[in-house]
Design an enzyme around this catalytic site. Structure first.
Site, short mmCIF file in Angstrom:
data_model
loop_
_atom_site.label_atom_id
_atom_site.label_comp_id
_atom_site.label_asym_id
_atom_site.label_seq_id
_atom_site.Cartn_x
_atom_site.Cartn_y
_atom_site.Cartn_z
N ARG A 7 -20.34 25.78 -11.51
CA ARG A 7 -20.76 24.76 -11.21
C ARG A 7 -20.52 23.63 -12.53
NH1 ARG A 7 -26.17 25.14 -12.45
NH2 ARG A 7 -26.46 23.06 -11.53
N GLU B 236 -15.92 10.98 1.14
CA GLU B 236 -16.74 10.09 2.14
C GLU B 236 -17.00 8.99 1.44
OE1 GLU B 236 -18.03 12.79 0.82
OE2 GLU B 236 -19.92 12.38 -0.22
N HIS C 126 -15.86 14.70 -3.42
CA HIS C 126 -16.50 13.59 -2.29
C HIS C 126 -15.32 12.79 -1.74
CE1 HIS C 126 -20.84 14.40 -3.44
NE2 HIS C 126 -19.99 14.53 -4.84
N CYS D 123 -19.10 19.32 -2.68
CA CYS D 123 -19.68 19.45 -4.20
C CYS D 123 -20.65 20.53 -4.01
CB CYS D 123 -19.98 18.02 -4.66
SG CYS D 123 -20.13 17.97 -6.35
N ILE E 45 -17.72 14.27 -8.83
CA ILE E 45 -19.06 13.90 -9.58
C ILE E 45 -19.98 15.14 -9.97
CG2 ILE E 45 -21.47 12.66 -9.31
CD1 ILE E 45 -19.79 11.13 -7.07
N ARG E 46 -19.62 15.35 -11.53
CA ARG E 46 -20.40 16.76 -11.79
C ARG E 46 -19.93 17.72 -10.95
NH1 ARG E 46 -23.50 16.79 -16.06
NH2 ARG E 46 -24.73 18.54 -15.16
N GLY F 93 -25.25 16.56 -4.17
CA GLY F 93 -26.66 16.63 -4.90
C GLY F 93 -26.82 17.30 -6.07
N GLU F 94 -27.71 18.27 -5.75
CA GLU F 94 -28.11 19.51 -7.11
C GLU F 94 -28.16 20.64 -6.17
OE1 GLU F 94 -27.69 19.76 -10.35
OE2 GLU F 94 -28.35 21.79 -9.67
N SER F 95 -27.24 21.64 -6.44
CA SER F 95 -27.16 22.93 -5.59
C SER F 95 -28.57 23.72 -5.91
CB SER F 95 -26.13 23.72 -5.89
OG SER F 95 -25.95 24.13 -7.14
#
Ligand code: GLN
Length: 183
Positions: A96, A164, A162, A67, A125-126, A35-37
């Site tokens: 990051r 998953e 990731h 992530c 992913i980023r 997500g976005e930490s």
């Protein structure tokens, strides 16, 4: 999140979503998804989850962070936004968005001997990378250029990528082994 739930259920785990301190009190382990930490940090404080989470981590609760979840577990963050905090627990520094904007997302096969001979298909992913590891941290996987992308310290497991979304289940199995060992 949905993919983590599906993998854990397929492995036979009883899975709940945790959004409140009361829900946290009912689980024996936690997966912190991507997500976005910086948003996770703000929301965890807003929902009063930060202190209970830190207490459970200090108490030895198994956690697997992917992530942004890895960023949340890191004691130190490079390129954090102003005021961004983490939960901590892993004696590492992460960076990051380490792959910049040109290489936002990519997939690769990683050797991860601790999971057996077959490589892990890893989706980035980023993603962050681990810049520094403390003495108690095991490095589980690195990219071919040496950058660290999977670490473990006690019952805390973190991956930059990731697994998953790619049908890989061995990291979740490892997390569930930690949960079984802790309970
Ligand atoms: N770039 C995100 C962050 O800094 C992490 C991205 C992800 O979780 N896929 O939190």
């Amino acid at each position: 999140m949905r993919e983590h739930v599906a993998v854990l259920r397929a492995l036979g785990a009883d899975v709940r979503e945790v959004r409140t301190p009361a829900q946290l009190a009912e689980v024996a382990g936690l997966v912190i998804p991507g997500g976005e930490s910086s948003v996770m940090d703000k929301l965890s404080r807003l929902f009063g989850l930060r202190d209970p989470l830190r207490a459970r981590i200090a108490d030895g609760m198994p956690v697997y962070g992917t992530c942004a979840g890895l960023i949340m577990l890191a004691d130190r963050v490079h390129d954090a936004i102003e005021g961004q905090q983490t939960l901590g627990g892993l004696d590492v520094a992460v960076r990051r968005n380490a792959f910049g904007t040109q290489l936002d997302s990519f997939e690769t096969d990683l050797a991860m001997p601790v999971l057996g001979d077959a490589p892990v298909h890893a989706v980035f992913i980023r993603a962050p990378v681990v810049d520094e590891v403390g003495p108690g941290v095991d490095v589980l996987a690195s990219l071919s250029d040496g950058r660290i992308v999977a670490v473990e310290q006690g019952r805390l497991l973190g991956t930059s990528f990731h697994p998953e979304v790619a049908g890989e289940t061995r990291l979740h199995e490892r997390f569930l082994d930690h949960v079984a060992a802790a309970s």
